[in-house]
Write a protein that holds these residues in place. Structure first.
Motif, PDB file in Angstrom:
ATOM      1  N   ALA A 122       0.849  -1.198   0.000  1.00 32.50           N
ATOM      2  CA  ALA A 122       0.000   0.000   0.000  1.00 32.50           C
ATOM      3  C   ALA A 122       0.882   1.244   0.000  1.00 32.50           C
ATOM      4  CB  ALA A 122      -0.921   0.003   1.209  1.00 32.50           C
ATOM      5  N   TYR A 123       0.393   2.297  -0.607  1.00 32.76           N
ATOM      6  CA  TYR A 123       1.178   3.519  -0.751  1.00 32.76           C
ATOM      7  C   TYR A 123       0.767   4.565   0.285  1.00 32.76           C
ATOM      8  CZ  TYR A 123       2.878   7.925  -2.617  1.00 32.76           C
ATOM      9  OH  TYR A 123       3.481   9.146  -2.748  1.00 32.76           O
ATOM     10  N   TYR A 124       1.775   5.200   0.869  1.00 32.32           N
ATOM     11  CA  TYR A 124       1.589   6.411   1.656  1.00 32.32           C
ATOM     12  C   TYR A 124       2.782   7.288   1.305  1.00 32.32           C
ATOM     13  CZ  TYR A 124       0.326   9.657   5.307  1.00 32.32           C
ATOM     14  OH  TYR A 124      -0.068  10.793   5.976  1.00 32.32           O
ATOM     15  N   PRO A 125       2.581   8.583   1.064  1.00 32.78           N
ATOM     16  CA  PRO A 125       3.687   9.426   0.603  1.00 32.78           C
ATOM     17  C   PRO A 125       4.837   9.523   1.614  1.00 32.78           C
ATOM     18  CG  PRO A 125       1.680  10.732   0.941  1.00 32.78           C
ATOM     19  CD  PRO A 125       1.335   9.316   1.198  1.00 32.78           C
ATOM     20  N   THR A 126       6.044   9.507   1.067  1.00 34.81           N
ATOM     21  CA  THR A 126       7.272   9.692   1.848  1.00 34.81           C
ATOM     22  C   THR A 126       8.220  10.562   1.025  1.00 34.81           C
ATOM     23  OG1 THR A 126       8.294   7.707   0.912  1.00 34.81           O
ATOM     24  CG2 THR A 126       7.106   7.430   3.008  1.00 34.81           C
ATOM     25  N   PRO A 127       9.240  11.121   1.675  1.00 36.81           N
ATOM     26  CA  PRO A 127      10.237  11.891   0.915  1.00 36.81           C
ATOM     27  C   PRO A 127      10.950  10.993  -0.100  1.00 36.81           C
ATOM     28  CG  PRO A 127      10.465  12.285   3.271  1.00 36.81           C
ATOM     29  CD  PRO A 127       9.505  11.156   3.113  1.00 36.81           C
ATOM     30  N   GLU A 128      11.414  11.589  -1.181  1.00 35.80           N
ATOM     31  CA  GLU A 128      12.156  10.832  -2.187  1.00 35.80           C
ATOM     32  C   GLU A 128      13.519  10.392  -1.679  1.00 35.80           C
ATOM     33  OE1 GLU A 128      12.356  12.572  -6.074  1.00 35.80           O
ATOM     34  OE2 GLU A 128      10.227  13.060  -6.067  1.00 35.80           O
ATOM     35  N   LYS A 129      14.109  11.155  -0.786  1.00 33.10           N
ATOM     36  CA  LYS A 129      15.426  10.809  -0.239  1.00 33.10           C
ATOM     37  C   LYS A 129      15.249   9.661   0.748  1.00 33.10           C
ATOM     38  CE  LYS A 129      17.814  14.139  -2.182  1.00 33.10           C
ATOM     39  NZ  LYS A 129      19.081  14.044  -2.849  1.00 33.10           N
ATOM     40  N   ARG A 130      16.065   8.607   0.555  1.00 29.09           N
ATOM     41  CA  ARG A 130      15.977   7.420   1.402  1.00 29.09           C
ATOM     42  C   ARG A 130      17.358   7.070   1.942  1.00 29.09           C
ATOM     43  NH1 ARG A 130      11.257   4.985   1.249  1.00 29.09           N
ATOM     44  NH2 ARG A 130       9.791   5.652  -0.342  1.00 29.09           N
ATOM     45  N   LEU A 131      17.397   6.670   3.198  1.00 27.81           N
ATOM     46  CA  LEU A 131      18.640   6.267   3.845  1.00 27.81           C
ATOM     47  C   LEU A 131      18.494   4.863   4.404  1.00 27.81           C
ATOM     48  CD1 LEU A 131      19.412   9.499   5.934  1.00 27.81           C
ATOM     49  CD2 LEU A 131      20.360   8.865   3.711  1.00 27.81           C
ATOM     50  N   THR A 132      19.594   4.149   4.433  1.00 27.04           N
ATOM     51  CA  THR A 132      19.658   2.879   5.131  1.00 27.04           C
ATOM     52  C   THR A 132      20.299   3.195   6.476  1.00 27.04           C
ATOM     53  OG1 THR A 132      19.970   1.743   3.032  1.00 27.04           O
ATOM     54  CG2 THR A 132      20.492   0.496   5.032  1.00 27.04           C
ATOM     55  N   ILE A 133      19.537   2.970   7.556  1.00 30.23           N
ATOM     56  CA  ILE A 133      20.010   3.400   8.862  1.00 30.23           C
ATOM     57  C   ILE A 133      20.051   2.254   9.865  1.00 30.23           C
ATOM     58  CG2 ILE A 133      19.105   5.735   8.510  1.00 30.23           C
ATOM     59  CD1 ILE A 133      16.873   5.043  10.553  1.00 30.23           C
ATOM     60  N   LYS A 134      20.821   2.474  10.911  1.00 31.86           N
ATOM     61  CA  LYS A 134      20.860   1.570  12.058  1.00 31.86           C
ATOM     62  C   LYS A 134      20.573   2.428  13.281  1.00 31.86           C
ATOM     63  CE  LYS A 134      23.941  -1.294  14.779  1.00 31.86           C
ATOM     64  NZ  LYS A 134      25.337  -1.717  14.962  1.00 31.86           N
ATOM     65  N   VAL A 135      19.506   2.104  13.995  1.00 31.63           N
ATOM     66  CA  VAL A 135      19.153   2.822  15.220  1.00 31.63           C
ATOM     67  C   VAL A 135      20.155   2.395  16.292  1.00 31.63           C
ATOM     68  CG1 VAL A 135      17.393   3.171  16.998  1.00 31.63           C
ATOM     69  CG2 VAL A 135      16.729   3.012  14.590  1.00 31.63           C
ATOM     70  N   ILE A 136      20.771   3.375  16.962  1.00 30.54           N
ATOM     71  CA  ILE A 136      21.779   3.042  17.966  1.00 30.54           C
ATOM     72  C   ILE A 136      21.381   3.457  19.367  1.00 30.54           C
ATOM     73  CG2 ILE A 136      23.731   2.934  16.391  1.00 30.54           C
ATOM     74  CD1 ILE A 136      24.423   5.785  17.120  1.00 30.54           C
ATOM     75  N   GLN A 137      20.241   4.129  19.501  1.00 32.32           N
ATOM     76  CA  GLN A 137      19.804   4.501  20.837  1.00 32.32           C
ATOM     77  C   GLN A 137      18.388   4.964  20.814  1.00 32.32           C
ATOM     78  OE1 GLN A 137      22.215   7.594  22.512  1.00 32.32           O
ATOM     79  NE2 GLN A 137      21.971   6.795  24.558  1.00 32.32           N
TER      80      GLN A 137
END
Length: 128
Positions: A113-128
């Motif tokens: 399903a689609y919901y709008p998001t920014p075009e810029k995407r990052l691969t992240i690791k939550v550290i805290q």
């Protein structure tokens, strides 16, 4: 006057170490940033904004307006790895993260399903 090669070598090493840690040189990898979980859209269509840390402006949208709510966010981004995003974090929460290399083969089901998001995407690791 005798030249000291040790000082020159130390200077070269210091410059190389500083350059390799620069966010522009590394694309942001290895640096810690603080973000706010702005929008928990349908089917892991998440929007975040960087609220602390000198992130490379090319990695995030300077401003992004959610077409559903008309609310504007600064330094906004979506994520490429929703399978690894902690389910304990909820919309409105703040957290620290690092940018990591893109992961291959995520092992979770994410609906389409689609919901709008920014075009810029990052691969992240939550550290805290």
């Amino acid at each position: 006057m005798k030249k000291k090669p040790g000082i020159f070598i130390a200077l070269v090493i210091a410059i190389a170490a500083y350059s390799s840690c620069s966010p522009k040189m590394s694309g942001g990898a290895g640096h810690r940033y603080k973000a706010r979980f702005e929008v928990a859209g349908l089917c892991s269509n998440y929007t975040f904004s960087v609220i602390e840390g000198a992130i490379d402006p090319a990695l995030v949208a300077a401003t992004w307006t959610n077409p559903q709510t008309k609310k504007t966010y600064k330094k906004a981004f979506a994520i490429t790895n929703p399978c690894n995003f902690p389910s304990t974090l909820k919309q409105g929460d703040t957290f620290y993260f690092e940018i990591i290399p893109e992961e291959k083969g995520q092992n979770c089901a994410v609906c389409m399903a689609y919901y709008p998001t920014p075009e810029k995407r990052l691969t992240i690791k939550v550290i805290q």
